[in-house]
Write an enzyme that holds these catalytic residues in place. Sequence first.
Site, PDB file in Angstrom:
ATOM      1  N   LEU A  98       5.621 -10.450  -2.297  1.00  0.00           N
ATOM      2  CA  LEU A  98       4.196 -10.441  -2.653  1.00  0.00           C
ATOM      3  C   LEU A  98       3.346 -11.172  -1.604  1.00  0.00           C
ATOM      4  O   LEU A  98       2.273 -11.687  -1.922  1.00  0.00           O
ATOM      5  CB  LEU A  98       3.973 -11.034  -4.056  1.00  0.00           C
ATOM      6  N   LEU A 124     -10.152   1.098   9.594  1.00  0.00           N
ATOM      7  CA  LEU A 124     -11.418   1.810   9.418  1.00  0.00           C
ATOM      8  C   LEU A 124     -11.738   2.132   7.952  1.00  0.00           C
ATOM      9  O   LEU A 124     -12.845   1.854   7.474  1.00  0.00           O
ATOM     10  CB  LEU A 124     -11.365   3.110  10.243  1.00  0.00           C
ATOM     11  N   TYR A 136       3.143  -6.950  16.875  1.00  0.00           N
ATOM     12  CA  TYR A 136       3.398  -6.050  15.740  1.00  0.00           C
ATOM     13  C   TYR A 136       4.005  -4.736  16.226  1.00  0.00           C
ATOM     14  O   TYR A 136       5.041  -4.294  15.730  1.00  0.00           O
ATOM     15  CB  TYR A 136       2.105  -5.767  14.959  1.00  0.00           C
ATOM     16  N   ASP A 144      -7.422  -0.513  21.706  1.00  0.00           N
ATOM     17  CA  ASP A 144      -7.509   0.811  21.080  1.00  0.00           C
ATOM     18  C   ASP A 144      -7.201   1.908  22.096  1.00  0.00           C
ATOM     19  O   ASP A 144      -7.768   1.908  23.194  1.00  0.00           O
ATOM     20  CB  ASP A 144      -8.925   1.062  20.515  1.00  0.00           C
ATOM     21  N   SER A 153       5.821   3.629  13.411  1.00  0.00           N
ATOM     22  CA  SER A 153       4.385   3.829  13.593  1.00  0.00           C
ATOM     23  C   SER A 153       4.124   4.615  14.871  1.00  0.00           C
ATOM     24  O   SER A 153       4.879   4.519  15.846  1.00  0.00           O
ATOM     25  CB  SER A 153       3.719   2.445  13.698  1.00  0.00           C
ATOM     26  N   THR A 176       2.180   3.775  16.872  1.00  0.00           N
ATOM     27  CA  THR A 176       1.940   2.766  17.904  1.00  0.00           C
ATOM     28  C   THR A 176       3.052   2.761  18.958  1.00  0.00           C
ATOM     29  O   THR A 176       2.828   2.344  20.095  1.00  0.00           O
ATOM     30  CB  THR A 176       1.760   1.368  17.266  1.00  0.00           C
ATOM     31  N   TYR A 200       0.824  -1.218   0.000  1.00  0.00           N
ATOM     32  CA  TYR A 200       0.000   0.000   0.000  1.00  0.00           C
ATOM     33  C   TYR A 200       0.864   1.277   0.000  1.00  0.00           C
ATOM     34  O   TYR A 200       0.816   2.072  -0.949  1.00  0.00           O
ATOM     35  CB  TYR A 200      -0.919  -0.054   1.220  1.00  0.00           C
ATOM     36  N   ILE A 201       1.664   1.449   1.030  1.00  0.00           N
ATOM     37  CA  ILE A 201       2.432   2.697   1.123  1.00  0.00           C
ATOM     38  C   ILE A 201       3.626   2.657   0.152  1.00  0.00           C
ATOM     39  O   ILE A 201       3.957   3.665  -0.478  1.00  0.00           O
ATOM     40  CB  ILE A 201       2.895   2.936   2.578  1.00  0.00           C
ATOM     41  N   LYS A 253       8.041  -2.729  15.942  1.00  0.00           N
ATOM     42  CA  LYS A 253       8.424  -1.355  15.550  1.00  0.00           C
ATOM     43  C   LYS A 253       9.373  -0.760  16.581  1.00  0.00           C
ATOM     44  O   LYS A 253      10.356  -0.106  16.236  1.00  0.00           O
ATOM     45  CB  LYS A 253       7.177  -0.480  15.394  1.00  0.00           C
TER      46      LYS A 253
HETATM   47  P1  NAD Z   1       1.448  -3.658   3.012  1.00  0.00           P
HETATM   48  O1  NAD Z   1       1.196  -5.007   3.606  1.00  0.00           O
HETATM   49  O2  NAD Z   1       0.483  -3.154   2.030  1.00  0.00           O
HETATM   50  O3  NAD Z   1       2.890  -3.637   2.330  1.00  0.00           O
HETATM   51  C1  NAD Z   1       3.976  -4.354   2.844  1.00  0.00           C
HETATM   52  C2  NAD Z   1       4.668  -5.049   1.673  1.00  0.00           C
HETATM   53  O4  NAD Z   1       5.801  -5.770   2.187  1.00  0.00           O
HETATM   54  C3  NAD Z   1       3.777  -6.054   0.959  1.00  0.00           C
HETATM   55  O5  NAD Z   1       3.852  -5.837  -0.438  1.00  0.00           O
HETATM   56  C4  NAD Z   1       4.364  -7.407   1.344  1.00  0.00           C
HETATM   57  O6  NAD Z   1       4.204  -8.364   0.314  1.00  0.00           O
HETATM   58  C5  NAD Z   1       5.816  -7.053   1.590  1.00  0.00           C
HETATM   59  N1  NAD Z   1       6.517  -7.940   2.507  1.00  0.00           N
HETATM   60  C6  NAD Z   1       6.134  -8.332   3.749  1.00  0.00           C
HETATM   61  N2  NAD Z   1       7.048  -9.151   4.271  1.00  0.00           N
HETATM   62  C7  NAD Z   1       8.047  -9.277   3.348  1.00  0.00           C
HETATM   63  C8  NAD Z   1       9.268  -9.992   3.304  1.00  0.00           C
HETATM   64  N3  NAD Z   1       9.648 -10.787   4.298  1.00  0.00           N
HETATM   65  N4  NAD Z   1      10.031  -9.881   2.204  1.00  0.00           N
HETATM   66  C9  NAD Z   1       9.653  -9.114   1.165  1.00  0.00           C
HETATM   67  N5  NAD Z   1       8.504  -8.413   1.140  1.00  0.00           N
HETATM   68  C10 NAD Z   1       7.711  -8.501   2.228  1.00  0.00           C
HETATM   69  O7  NAD Z   1       1.638  -2.639   4.235  1.00  0.00           O
HETATM   70  P2  NAD Z   1       1.689  -1.045   4.211  1.00  0.00           P
HETATM   71  O8  NAD Z   1       0.440  -0.536   4.808  1.00  0.00           O
HETATM   72  O9  NAD Z   1       2.132  -0.561   2.880  1.00  0.00           O
HETATM   73  O10 NAD Z   1       2.831  -0.820   5.289  1.00  0.00           O
HETATM   74  C11 NAD Z   1       4.176  -0.571   4.907  1.00  0.00           C
HETATM   75  C12 NAD Z   1       5.008  -0.378   6.146  1.00  0.00           C
HETATM   76  O11 NAD Z   1       4.478   0.702   6.921  1.00  0.00           O
HETATM   77  C13 NAD Z   1       5.033  -1.584   7.077  1.00  0.00           C
HETATM   78  O12 NAD Z   1       6.314  -1.667   7.659  1.00  0.00           O
HETATM   79  C14 NAD Z   1       4.017  -1.222   8.134  1.00  0.00           C
HETATM   80  O13 NAD Z   1       4.263  -1.866   9.342  1.00  0.00           O
HETATM   81  C15 NAD Z   1       4.242   0.275   8.241  1.00  0.00           C
HETATM   82  N6  NAD Z   1       3.087   1.019   8.784  1.00  0.00           N
HETATM   83  C16 NAD Z   1       1.866   0.876   8.187  1.00  0.00           C
HETATM   84  C17 NAD Z   1       0.767   1.549   8.722  1.00  0.00           C
HETATM   85  C18 NAD Z   1      -0.598   1.396   8.111  1.00  0.00           C
HETATM   86  O14 NAD Z   1      -1.588   1.702   8.791  1.00  0.00           O
HETATM   87  N7  NAD Z   1      -0.732   0.961   6.859  1.00  0.00           N
HETATM   88  C19 NAD Z   1       0.923   2.381   9.840  1.00  0.00           C
HETATM   89  C20 NAD Z   1       2.196   2.512  10.409  1.00  0.00           C
HETATM   90  C21 NAD Z   1       3.282   1.814   9.862  1.00  0.00           C
HETATM   91  N1  UFG Z   2     -12.541   1.401  13.898  1.00  0.00           N
HETATM   92  C1  UFG Z   2     -13.905   1.150  13.976  1.00  0.00           C
HETATM   93  N2  UFG Z   2     -14.398   0.133  13.230  1.00  0.00           N
HETATM   94  C2  UFG Z   2     -13.625  -0.636  12.421  1.00  0.00           C
HETATM   95  C3  UFG Z   2     -12.240  -0.362  12.345  1.00  0.00           C
HETATM   96  C4  UFG Z   2     -11.730   0.665  13.105  1.00  0.00           C
HETATM   97  O1  UFG Z   2     -14.617   1.820  14.706  1.00  0.00           O
HETATM   98  O2  UFG Z   2     -14.139  -1.560  11.794  1.00  0.00           O
HETATM   99  C5  UFG Z   2     -11.995   2.528  14.678  1.00  0.00           C
HETATM  100  C6  UFG Z   2     -10.979   2.082  15.715  1.00  0.00           C
HETATM  101  O3  UFG Z   2     -11.593   1.803  16.922  1.00  0.00           O
HETATM  102  C7  UFG Z   2     -10.072   3.314  15.773  1.00  0.00           C
HETATM  103  C8  UFG Z   2     -10.169   3.929  14.389  1.00  0.00           C
HETATM  104  O4  UFG Z   2     -11.317   3.363  13.787  1.00  0.00           O
HETATM  105  O5  UFG Z   2     -10.595   4.218  16.675  1.00  0.00           O
HETATM  106  C9  UFG Z   2      -8.952   3.615  13.537  1.00  0.00           C
HETATM  107  O6  UFG Z   2      -8.734   2.204  13.558  1.00  0.00           O
HETATM  108  P1  UFG Z   2      -7.727   1.510  12.540  1.00  0.00           P
HETATM  109  O7  UFG Z   2      -7.779   0.036  12.815  1.00  0.00           O
HETATM  110  O8  UFG Z   2      -7.981   1.977  11.164  1.00  0.00           O
HETATM  111  O9  UFG Z   2      -6.345   2.127  12.988  1.00  0.00           O
HETATM  112  P2  UFG Z   2      -5.599   2.030  14.386  1.00  0.00           P
HETATM  113  O10 UFG Z   2      -5.456   3.422  14.863  1.00  0.00           O
HETATM  114  O11 UFG Z   2      -6.177   1.042  15.294  1.00  0.00           O
HETATM  115  O12 UFG Z   2      -4.282   1.351  13.880  1.00  0.00           O
HETATM  116  C10 UFG Z   2      -3.146   2.044  13.747  1.00  0.00           C
HETATM  117  C11 UFG Z   2      -2.280   1.500  12.596  1.00  0.00           C
HETATM  118  C12 UFG Z   2      -1.585   0.254  13.000  1.00  0.00           C
HETATM  119  C13 UFG Z   2      -1.011   0.341  14.381  1.00  0.00           C
HETATM  120  C14 UFG Z   2      -2.118   0.653  15.357  1.00  0.00           C
HETATM  121  C15 UFG Z   2      -1.658   0.623  16.789  1.00  0.00           C
HETATM  122  O13 UFG Z   2      -3.052   1.278  11.430  1.00  0.00           O
HETATM  123  O14 UFG Z   2      -0.519   0.021  12.087  1.00  0.00           O
HETATM  124  O15 UFG Z   2      -2.566   1.942  15.018  1.00  0.00           O
HETATM  125  O16 UFG Z   2      -2.731   0.788  17.648  1.00  0.00           O
HETATM  126  F1  UFG Z   2      -0.389  -0.766  14.793  1.00  0.00           F
END
Ligand code: NAD
Ligand code: UFG
Length: 340
Positions: free
Chosen positions: A36, A204, A153, A300, A128, A130, A14-15, A157
Amino acid sequence: MSNQKIIVTGGCGYIGSHTTVALQNAGYNVVIFDNLANSTPETLDRITEITGVRPMFEKIDCTDIDAVRDAFDRHGDATGVIHFAALKAVGESVSYPLMYYKNNLVSLINVLEMMTAFNIENIVFSSSATVYGAPDTLPATEDTPTRAATSPYGQTKIMAETIIRDTVAANPKMHAVLLRYFNPIGAHPSGKIGELPRGVPNNLMPYITQVACGQREKLNVFGDDYPTPDGFCVRDYIDVNDLADAHIAALRHMIDSGDDIDVFNIGTGRGLSVMEIIRTFERATGVKINYTITARRPGDVPAIWACADKAAKVLGWRAKTPLDDTMRAAWLWQQNISKN
Ligand code: NAD
Ligand code: UFG
């Protein structure tokens, strides 16, 4: 414009996919390392459609040291690494802690080892919010103390940040930026790339868009009795394209400043409740969201948002996408994936 080569681990995710688009648009040459595990190879086609350039791709598991070494051998001329590759489902990490520690930490260690071996000196790491847990004071600044995480998880981090700090401290040539993301949402405005949740979404925004398209009946809103202005949980929702840009600002700053290690919050600086997100989505897209209020979700935190001043001051980066645009892009992406 830069023609430097950047290794993007997890670049099909995603990111990572949005950051690859931003990097290529800024003139960088990108090579993606991805197994993948949570993405599809079609993302490479979509990135190519958006940017006109196909990123190089190495299908490797970053926990496999031989594969990582071979890939670095082919791309030892890279200037830096952006390390996204990780597993990220909080609940799954509670059920399978060893899978999370192994995947997220062994991947990072292998990448750092090969960076050292191939004299690649710059790394941007996906951390994160988190790491702050439930802070005593808000907004969270980079000096807010980190707390023991409530999930494996989150713990990966905190441990990854420590591993990077120690590696940089031991190697005077190495530089690192830790980006602490708040809640990434949205999609590319073209609707060609976005978040691809496996099964029932945990987060969410993808849940909202799946309800909007009829794939799920209703959204469960977790708790309405929090000590927040409207009783709903508060988060800092950052547009994924803005987040992608933050990586480029971080790379540039790291290479120009020569700082050993820096940490930045990447958020908007504004907290919004779950209900404000639902209402904004409805207003921006014209689609009503069926929801029901349920119990709080264990783990949460009631409220967290970023102080994003340091990134503005030091990186010259700030969030700029209006929330309505973010909502429309997420909805466009959802409609595109629902067709297939
Ligand atoms: P994502 O799952 O969409 O992307 C992660 C990618 O890494 C995937 O394409 C997956 O196939 C690849 N991957 C996982 N393990 C691997 C491995 N061992 N070798 C090679 N490739 C591997 O996740 P994202 O939302 O894009 O998150 C990217 C990064 O940002 C992650 O480190 C995640 O922890 C961090 N992050 C995400 C969020 C969020 O809410 N999306 C928030 C805070 C931090
Ligand atoms: N929520 C709902 N309904 C849902 C999903 C989420 O009400 O079906 C609420 C949650 O309670 C929260 C808000 O929407 O208040 C956001 O929730 P997310 O799950 O989208 O995101 P979080 O803040 O829980 O998660 C984030 C990051 C994670 C990280 C986590 C740590 O996405 O990577 O914070 O708490 F690990």
